[in-house]
Write a protein that holds these residues in place. Structure first.
Motif, PDB file in Angstrom:
ATOM      1  N   GLN A   1       0.753  -1.805  -0.521  1.00  0.00           N
ATOM      2  CA  GLN A   1      -0.238   0.096   0.400  1.00  0.00           C
ATOM      3  C   GLN A   1       1.045   1.569   0.408  1.00  0.00           C
ATOM      4  O   GLN A   1       0.512   2.194  -0.862  1.00  0.00           O
ATOM      5  N   THR A   2       1.746   1.502   0.435  1.00  0.00           N
ATOM      6  CA  THR A   2       2.595   2.549   0.541  1.00  0.00           C
ATOM      7  C   THR A   2       3.548   2.227  -0.612  1.00  0.00           C
ATOM      8  O   THR A   2       3.598   3.929  -1.113  1.00  0.00           O
ATOM      9  N   LEU A   3       4.748   1.430  -1.682  1.00  0.00           N
ATOM     10  CA  LEU A   3       4.649   1.597  -2.577  1.00  0.00           C
ATOM     11  C   LEU A   3       2.919   2.184  -3.439  1.00  0.00           C
ATOM     12  O   LEU A   3       3.593   2.875  -4.914  1.00  0.00           O
ATOM     13  N   GLN A   4       1.421   1.542  -3.434  1.00  0.00           N
ATOM     14  CA  GLN A   4       0.788   2.276  -4.513  1.00  0.00           C
ATOM     15  C   GLN A   4       0.663   3.815  -3.796  1.00  0.00           C
ATOM     16  O   GLN A   4       0.415   4.492  -4.556  1.00  0.00           O
ATOM     17  N   LEU A   5       0.871   4.316  -2.514  1.00  0.00           N
ATOM     18  CA  LEU A   5       0.743   5.741  -2.552  1.00  0.00           C
ATOM     19  C   LEU A   5       1.507   6.503  -3.529  1.00  0.00           C
ATOM     20  O   LEU A   5       1.812   7.572  -4.106  1.00  0.00           O
ATOM     21  N   LEU A   6       3.384   5.855  -3.245  1.00  0.00           N
ATOM     22  CA  LEU A   6       4.115   6.437  -3.609  1.00  0.00           C
ATOM     23  C   LEU A   6       3.805   6.948  -5.252  1.00  0.00           C
ATOM     24  O   LEU A   6       3.961   7.980  -5.739  1.00  0.00           O
ATOM     25  N   HIS A   7       3.536   5.936  -5.745  1.00  0.00           N
ATOM     26  CA  HIS A   7       2.928   6.151  -7.467  1.00  0.00           C
ATOM     27  C   HIS A   7       2.426   6.828  -7.567  1.00  0.00           C
ATOM     28  O   HIS A   7       1.848   8.033  -8.487  1.00  0.00           O
ATOM     29  N   ARG A   8       0.921   7.340  -7.083  1.00  0.00           N
ATOM     30  CA  ARG A   8      -0.115   7.903  -6.432  1.00  0.00           C
ATOM     31  C   ARG A   8       0.757   9.648  -6.299  1.00  0.00           C
ATOM     32  O   ARG A   8      -0.027  10.239  -7.457  1.00  0.00           O
ATOM     33  N   GLN A   9       1.587   9.152  -5.886  1.00  0.00           N
ATOM     34  CA  GLN A   9       2.138  11.120  -5.882  1.00  0.00           C
ATOM     35  C   GLN A   9       2.280  11.177  -6.028  1.00  0.00           C
ATOM     36  O   GLN A   9       3.047  12.363  -7.290  1.00  0.00           O
ATOM     37  N   ARG A  10       3.513  10.135  -7.308  1.00  0.00           N
ATOM     38  CA  ARG A  10       4.450  10.669  -8.049  1.00  0.00           C
ATOM     39  C   ARG A  10       3.144  10.966  -9.179  1.00  0.00           C
ATOM     40  O   ARG A  10       3.716  11.958 -10.291  1.00  0.00           O
ATOM     41  N   SER A  11       1.905  10.539  -9.733  1.00  0.00           N
ATOM     42  CA  SER A  11       1.658  10.962 -10.985  1.00  0.00           C
ATOM     43  C   SER A  11       1.101  12.089 -10.962  1.00  0.00           C
ATOM     44  O   SER A  11       0.591  12.778 -11.718  1.00  0.00           O
ATOM     45  N   GLY A  12       0.510  12.293  -9.127  1.00  0.00           N
ATOM     46  CA  GLY A  12      -0.011  13.631  -8.875  1.00  0.00           C
ATOM     47  C   GLY A  12       1.075  14.636  -9.399  1.00  0.00           C
ATOM     48  O   GLY A  12       0.286  15.645  -9.897  1.00  0.00           O
ATOM     49  N   TRP A  13       2.347  14.177  -9.204  1.00  0.00           N
ATOM     50  CA  TRP A  13       3.501  15.537  -9.114  1.00  0.00           C
ATOM     51  C   TRP A  13       3.600  15.998 -10.800  1.00  0.00           C
ATOM     52  O   TRP A  13       3.482  16.919 -11.442  1.00  0.00           O
ATOM     53  N   VAL A  14       3.418  14.259 -11.696  1.00  0.00           N
ATOM     54  CA  VAL A  14       3.353  15.029 -13.339  1.00  0.00           C
ATOM     55  C   VAL A  14       2.054  15.737 -13.694  1.00  0.00           C
ATOM     56  O   VAL A  14       2.217  16.219 -14.730  1.00  0.00           O
ATOM     57  N   SER A  15       0.958  15.189 -13.376  1.00  0.00           N
ATOM     58  CA  SER A  15      -0.126  16.736 -13.213  1.00  0.00           C
ATOM     59  C   SER A  15      -0.369  17.948 -13.202  1.00  0.00           C
ATOM     60  O   SER A  15      -0.200  18.675 -14.093  1.00  0.00           O
ATOM     61  N   GLU A  16       0.346  17.576 -12.048  1.00  0.00           N
ATOM     62  CA  GLU A  16       0.527  19.341 -11.557  1.00  0.00           C
ATOM     63  C   GLU A  16       1.579  19.564 -12.599  1.00  0.00           C
ATOM     64  O   GLU A  16       1.233  21.190 -12.789  1.00  0.00           O
ATOM     65  N   ARG A  17       2.726  18.811 -13.330  1.00  0.00           N
ATOM     66  CA  ARG A  17       3.519  19.829 -14.723  1.00  0.00           C
ATOM     67  C   ARG A  17       3.524  19.713 -15.205  1.00  0.00           C
ATOM     68  O   ARG A  17       3.513  20.802 -15.527  1.00  0.00           O
TER      69      ARG A  17
END
Length: 343
Positions: free
Chosen positions: A116-132
């Motif tokens: 679950q921690t790994l999945q949340l890291l992916h979601r945060q990375r995806s969120g930062w990519v969308s923000e960029r």
């Protein structure tokens, strides 16, 4: 009072519980706080504990399993059919409990803390990519208002923006130059955060034996491998590779009746992030498929499909194929062998 099934309607701070006996009769309806719910589960003899698969459900599932219960997370769309009359929290809890008693009801595997921690890291990375991406589009729009165009692609903007800011003859107001400098700084910080997470995910992929197996598959690198491991969890939850592909929404939808089979476009069910990553991985494979051995099963399969289908259809079909290969690799715990793949 013998409790066989416990349905929990999860809220932010209130948890509505409905308990059924082994004949399906309601024995208990009560609302708990989070701490009181955990105490209730710890003091209740082992039973089937069911919740909807939503935010916080994996935490409740892990707690229930720790107390000896049979924890199940049910997809919300399957529970909805069991809600009687008006919707309320107790009716939802009863529907969850009743749905959990059905022998054919599907459930979502409970994720471990690491996954679950790994999945949340992916979601945060995806969120930062969308923000960029949004930030890049905002910068382009500002420049376009003053007749300054930049070719598509974030790399093009990185190369062009410093020259635009230094060019004193392009008519850009001084205040906007200051604003663009701030936006450029924000984009650089997002680049650093994304790169840091990408490096961390790559290190995790190299150290995990299961992830190394996944990376033996064409089109699957550290990012895709960690996302699949976090999203899928236990491959044993899927009976065969097609079930995994269907869970990802990579198989055709059906609208069949009267003995006539009618297939539509792909279902687009499940996790859109995983589906997107697999399709991008398939496109990467298609670009270099001609470099693989002539007797490679994947190359022969792609050439056969490519001869009669559009390139986009081939990419999605290959993503479907990769999903099935992922299931086989995780199930058998052996690296991908291109010569075992039938064309």
């Amino acid at each position: 009072m013998t409790i066989a099934t416990i349905g929990i309607d999860i809220g932010k701070s209130k948890f509505h519980v409905c308990a059924l006996d082994d004949r399906g009769h309601v024995k208990l309806r009560r609302v708990f706080s989070r701490s009181a719910l955990i105490r209730f589960l710890s003091n209740t003899p082992p039973a089937r504990v069911a919740t909807e698969a939503c935010a916080g459900a994996h935490f409740i599932g892990r707690k229930a399993e720790a107390f000896g219960h049979d924890a199940r997370l049910l997809p919300a769309q399957y529970v909805k059919a069991y809600v009687k009359s008006q919707k309320n929290d107790y009716a939802d809890a009863e529907a969850i409990a009743e749905a959990a008693t059905r022998p054919t009801m599907r459930s979502v595997p409970i994720k471990s803390i690491d996954r679950q921690t790994l999945q949340l890291l992916h979601r945060q990375r995806s969120g930062w990519v969308s923000e960029r991406t949004a930030l890049v589009n905002r910068i382009r729009a500002i420049l376009l208002e003053f007749g300054i165009t930049v070719p598509k692609g974030i790399r093009q903007l990185r190369r062009a923006l410093p020259w635009v800011l230094e060019d004193g003859d392009n008519g850009l107001p001084h205040r906007l130059r200051e604003l663009l400098a701030v936006l450029w700084s924000d984009m650089s910080r997002l680049d650093e955060r994304i790169e840091t997470l990408t490096t961390e995910l790559g290190a995790l992929a190299r150290d995990d034996p299961q992830l190394r197996l996944l990376m033996s598959i064409p089109g699957i690198g550290p990012i895709v491998a960690t996302a699949l491991a976090a999203g899928i969890g236990d491959a044993g939850a899927f009976r065969k590779g097609r079930d995994l592909a269907a869970w990802l929404g990579l198989v055709p939808r059906q609208h069949s009746t009267g003995g006539q089979t009618r297939l539509l476009g792909i279902g687009k069910r499940g996790n859109p992030h995983l589906r997107m990553l697999l399709i991008h991985g398939a496109r990467a494979v298609l670009r270099v498929i001609h470099t693989r051995d002539a007797d490679d099963g994947l190359r022969r399969w792609v050439e056969r499909v490519r001869s009669r289908k559009h390139a986009n259809v081939v990419a999605v079909a290959l993503a479907n194929k990769l999903a099935r290969i992922v299931h086989g690799v995780l199930r058998d715990r052996v690296p991908y062998d291109p010569h075992r793949l039938s064309a």
